[in-house]
Design an enzyme around this catalytic site. Structure first.
Site, PDB file in Angstrom:
ATOM      1  N   THR A  26       0.854  -1.321   0.207  1.00 17.85           N
ATOM      2  CA  THR A  26       0.005  -0.092  -0.087  1.00 17.85           C
ATOM      3  C   THR A  26       0.883   1.140  -0.190  1.00 17.85           C
ATOM      4  OG1 THR A  26      -0.032  -0.114   2.498  1.00 17.85           O
ATOM      5  CG2 THR A  26      -2.008  -0.916   1.178  1.00 17.85           C
ATOM      6  N   ASN A  28       1.512   4.786   1.041  1.00 16.74           N
ATOM      7  CA  ASN A  28       1.135   5.554   1.902  1.00 16.74           C
ATOM      8  C   ASN A  28       1.143   6.997   1.540  1.00 16.74           C
ATOM      9  OD1 ASN A  28       1.351   2.860   2.992  1.00 16.74           O
ATOM     10  ND2 ASN A  28       1.679   3.841   5.208  1.00 16.74           N
ATOM     11  N   GLU A  98      -3.820   4.805   2.856  1.00 18.12           N
ATOM     12  CA  GLU A  98      -2.941   3.697   2.235  1.00 18.12           C
ATOM     13  C   GLU A  98      -3.681   3.093   0.899  1.00 18.12           C
ATOM     14  OE1 GLU A  98      -1.281   0.619   4.657  1.00 18.12           O
ATOM     15  OE2 GLU A  98      -1.425   1.840   6.286  1.00 18.12           O
TER      16      GLU A  98
HETATM   17  P1  ADP Z   1       5.203   0.950   3.455  1.00 20.21           P
HETATM   18  O1  ADP Z   1       4.801   0.571   4.762  1.00 20.21           O
HETATM   19  O2  ADP Z   1       6.587   1.743   3.188  1.00 20.21           O
HETATM   20  O3  ADP Z   1       3.961   1.613   2.785  1.00 20.21           O
HETATM   21  P2  ADP Z   1       4.443  -1.282   1.801  1.00 20.21           P
HETATM   22  O4  ADP Z   1       4.986  -2.700   2.173  1.00 20.21           O
HETATM   23  O5  ADP Z   1       2.977  -0.868   2.108  1.00 20.21           O
HETATM   24  O6  ADP Z   1       5.514  -0.306   2.685  1.00 20.21           O
HETATM   25  O7  ADP Z   1       4.795  -1.071   0.279  1.00 20.21           O
HETATM   26  C1  ADP Z   1       4.263   0.131  -0.425  1.00 20.21           C
HETATM   27  C2  ADP Z   1       5.336   0.785  -1.430  1.00 20.21           C
HETATM   28  O8  ADP Z   1       5.507  -0.523  -2.373  1.00 20.21           O
HETATM   29  C3  ADP Z   1       4.746   1.981  -2.093  1.00 20.21           C
HETATM   30  O9  ADP Z   1       5.041   3.055  -1.450  1.00 20.21           O
HETATM   31  C4  ADP Z   1       5.424   1.731  -3.448  1.00 20.21           C
HETATM   32  O10 ADP Z   1       6.337   2.294  -3.590  1.00 20.21           O
HETATM   33  C5  ADP Z   1       5.535   0.037  -3.598  1.00 20.21           C
HETATM   34  N1  ADP Z   1       4.544  -0.398  -4.515  1.00 20.21           N
HETATM   35  C6  ADP Z   1       4.736  -1.528  -5.482  1.00 20.21           C
HETATM   36  N2  ADP Z   1       3.684  -1.915  -5.976  1.00 20.21           N
HETATM   37  C7  ADP Z   1       2.719  -1.291  -5.340  1.00 20.21           C
HETATM   38  C8  ADP Z   1       1.150  -1.627  -5.690  1.00 20.21           C
HETATM   39  N3  ADP Z   1       0.786  -2.266  -6.706  1.00 20.21           N
HETATM   40  N4  ADP Z   1       0.414  -0.581  -4.657  1.00 20.21           N
HETATM   41  C9  ADP Z   1       0.993   0.105  -3.853  1.00 20.21           C
HETATM   42  N5  ADP Z   1       2.249   0.281  -3.684  1.00 20.21           N
HETATM   43  C10 ADP Z   1       3.131  -0.234  -4.629  1.00 20.21           C
HETATM   44 MG    MG Z   2       2.031   0.569   2.782  1.00 18.36          MG
END
Ligand code: ADP
Ligand code: MG
Length: 167
Positions: A26, A28, A98
């Site tokens: 997600t 953020n 998110e």
């Molecule tokens: P965080 O806690 O830092 O948000 P996540 O594990 O939720 O980490 O991963 C989110 C990040 O993954 C996003 O900020 C983006 O850079 C990347 N990302 C890759 N594919 C997607 C997707 N399909 N939807 C949203 N974010 C994605």
């Molecule tokens: Mg996230």
């Protein structure tokens, strides 16, 4: 509340739990950083809509021109489901936005700009006793979002210029 609602902001780091813990990344954006005012009264819950991000379909940032020139309407628009809320499952202390984009990217895109067009409400936030039931509900949300967004009034919103305007 009248739809669509517009929200935009820079993609920031969360706790990395979306991918690592749930297998559902997600992107953020801080609620405080949203460019459209009056968000305090946006109800917590799960929504669906369109996300415009200044990246290509692999997740790489678009080339940026210098000082206001060469900033063409780059980027892409994809289906998304998003939650606004306190994320009770994780006992979050700040309200966050998110966004899960329904597209498989090859790269992260932290720092990219995201313009959201929120088309409708799916459900309120629930408190989950297990990770499995949370994941199950998110997968249902994704299906609901896809089915809604292929209907004409929502499909038409994909063409809104706002989605690809990255000031
Ligand atoms: P965080 O806690 O830092 O948000 P996540 O594990 O939720 O980490 O991963 C989110 C990040 O993954 C996003 O900020 C983006 O850079 C990347 N990302 C890759 N594919 C997607 C997707 N399909 N939807 C949203 N974010 C994605
Ligand atoms: Mg996230």
């Amino acid at each position: 509340r009248p739809f669509p609602i517009r929200l935009s902001g820079p993609i920031v780091k969360g706790f990395g739990r979306g991918s690592a813990d749930l297998g559902i990344p997600t992107a953020n954006i801080p609620l405080a950083g949203l460019s459209v005012g009056g968000n305090e009264d946006v109800e917590s819950g799960v929504y669906y809509g369109w996300a415009g991000v200044d990246i290509d379909d692999t997740g790489l940032r678009k080339e940026r021109g210098g000082e206001g020139e060469g900033r063409g309407p780059g980027g892409g628009v994809w289906e998304m489901v998003m939650s606004i809320g306190w994320n009770p499952y994780y006992k979050n202390e700040v309200r966050s936005v998110e966004v899960h984009i329904m597209h498989a990217f090859h790269h992260d895109f932290y720092g990219a700009r995201m313009n959201l067009l929120i088309c409708g409400f799916i459900r309120p936030e629930y408190d989950y006793v297990s990770k499995e039931s949370l994941i199950e509900d998110i997968n249902v949300d994704i299906e609901v979002a896809k089915r809604s967004l292929e209907r004409e009034p929502y499909l038409n919103l994909k063409g809104e210029k706002y989605l690809l305007e990255f000031g």
